[in-house]
Motif scaffolding. Structure first.
Motif, short mmCIF file in Angstrom:
data_model
loop_
_atom_site.label_atom_id
_atom_site.label_comp_id
_atom_site.label_asym_id
_atom_site.label_seq_id
_atom_site.Cartn_x
_atom_site.Cartn_y
_atom_site.Cartn_z
N ASP A 184 84.17 -19.33 2.57
CA ASP A 184 84.56 -20.02 3.79
C ASP A 184 85.19 -19.02 4.77
N PHE A 185 84.90 -19.21 6.09
CA PHE A 185 85.47 -18.34 7.12
C PHE A 185 86.02 -19.19 8.25
N ASP A 186 87.17 -18.79 8.77
CA ASP A 186 87.74 -19.44 9.94
C ASP A 186 87.20 -18.76 11.19
N GLU B 286 87.53 -18.20 14.80
CA GLU B 286 88.57 -18.35 15.82
C GLU B 286 87.97 -18.48 17.22
N GLY C 186 87.67 -22.24 16.67
CA GLY C 186 88.70 -23.15 16.20
C GLY C 186 88.21 -24.08 15.10
N PHE C 187 87.33 -23.57 14.23
CA PHE C 187 86.85 -24.39 13.12
C PHE C 187 86.58 -23.50 11.91
N ARG C 188 86.44 -24.14 10.76
CA ARG C 188 86.12 -23.42 9.52
C ARG C 188 84.64 -23.57 9.23
N VAL D 119 86.62 -13.73 13.58
CA VAL D 119 86.68 -14.43 12.30
C VAL D 119 87.91 -13.95 11.53
N ALA D 120 88.92 -14.84 11.46
CA ALA D 120 90.12 -14.54 10.69
C ALA D 120 90.70 -13.17 11.04
#
Length: 342
Positions: free
Chosen positions: A44-46, A48, A81-83, A124-125
């Motif tokens: 999983d990656f956030d 941004e 703003g989602f995973r 990403v994160a």
């Protein structure tokens, strides 16, 4: 053509990004639409931010000659703003407005050799990398097409087009570079000029048209350039005899060039110096500049003039597919040296 890459800062197993633009040419100041397609990686990656960046291949003139580099000229955050879950597929649609001064890359459906691209960048994160690159195709505004059509009807031919890093003083230019469309002279002007360069600086309300004449040097005088600036409204397109208007511009440019050439104290100065603004015969604001700027030839294209005006052809240069390849080759190479100018 789309260039897909793994996010290098995340290594193998990172998400993949594929930006797909709506097919067809976009107009300067117009809407660019498409979608960013994401494919989740091995975890999983956030996500941004998803950012689009408009980039252009430009020439920079300096004492040692010319160099080329990449210039970013606009950025848009279109999502984030989602995973993104492991293996998940997600599409993020977008619509953004291009700058009004965005260069045109094609005329009558034929490539001019101008290289524009859309970079897609993911944050990403805390890690950032450019994950995709797409070719941006831009067609002329109605006023730009009318002016170029008039040049063609008057007997001018298309020589080349390029993007020059720098600014034209005395204008409302906003981008850090400007486009020059180089035309070979019509027969009636061939004795006076080697070429005429046209620059369009569009705004929501109208457009500045900067004409530059490269003078032929005589036995008793050296050649030099002269500039003349005109402004038109987007609403002018259906209300003018563009052939007569453009012919008047050219004659005025050459007349002012001749008067500059007769001045023994003439010097090579930068854009915007020693300008004289007045109201022209056609009711448009006109401003005259003279300087020593000369630009070299760009990508090798040539033109045949026919009933439709300027018709772009290719001799020993790039066909459309090769221009697309050039986008990939050029920007991929720039990634290795941070994408700056040489």
């Amino acid at each position: 053509m789309v260039f897909k890459r793994l996010l290098g800062s995340l290594g193998v197993g990172g998400p993949m990004v594929d930006t797909v633009l709506v097919p067809g040419a976009v107009l300067p100041g117009g809407r660019l639409s498409g979608e960013v397609r994401l494919a989740g990686g091995g975890a999983d990656f956030d996500i941004e931010h998803i950012t689009l960046e408009l980039v252009a291949r430009v020439e920079a003139e300096h004492e040692d000659g010319e160099s080329h580099g990449t210039v970013a000229f606009d950025r848009y955050v279109v999502g984030g703003g989602f995973r993104l879950a492991q293996g998940e597929h997600r599409s993020v649609p977008f619509t953004v407005n291009l700058p009004w001064e965005t260069p045109i890359t094609e005329l009558y459906g034929q490539q001019l050799g101008i290289v524009l691209g859309v970079h897609t960048e993911l944050s990403v994160a805390g890690a950032r990398d450019q994950g995709d690159l797409d070719t941006l195709t831009v067609g002329p505004l109605p006023a730009q097409e009318a002016i170029l059509e008039a040049f063609g009807q008057l007997g001018f031919g298309f020589k080349s087009a390029d993007l020059e890093y720098g600014r034209i003083g005395g204008t409302g230019q906003r981008l850090p570079f400007y486009q020059e469309i180089e035309l070979t002279p019509a027969a009636q002007y061939a004795h006076a000029v080697n070429e005429i360069e046209v620059t369009f600086l569009a705004t929501p309300g109208g457009m500045e048209v900067v004409l530059e004449a490269d003078k032929r040097g005589g036995l008793l005088s050296c050649g030099h350039d002269a500039l003349t600036r005109f402004t038109v409204s987007h609403d002018d397109v259906p209300h003018h005899n563009w052939n007569d208007l453009v012919d008047g511009w050219v004659r005025e440019l050459i007349e002012h060039r001749s008067s500059y050439g007769s001045n023994s104290s003439y010097g090579h100065v930068g854009y915007g110096h020693h300008s004289n603004a007045h109201q022209g015969d056609h009711g448009h604001h006109q401003e005259h500049h003279h300087d020593g700027h000369r630009s070299g030839p760009s990508l090798g294209t040539a033109v045949a003039v026919g009933a439709a005006g300027l018709a772009v052809g290719v001799v020993g240069g790039m066909v459309a597919a090769e221009v697309v390849d050039e986008v990939g080759d050029f920007f991929e190479g720039d990634d290795e040296d941070e994408g700056g100018e040489d």
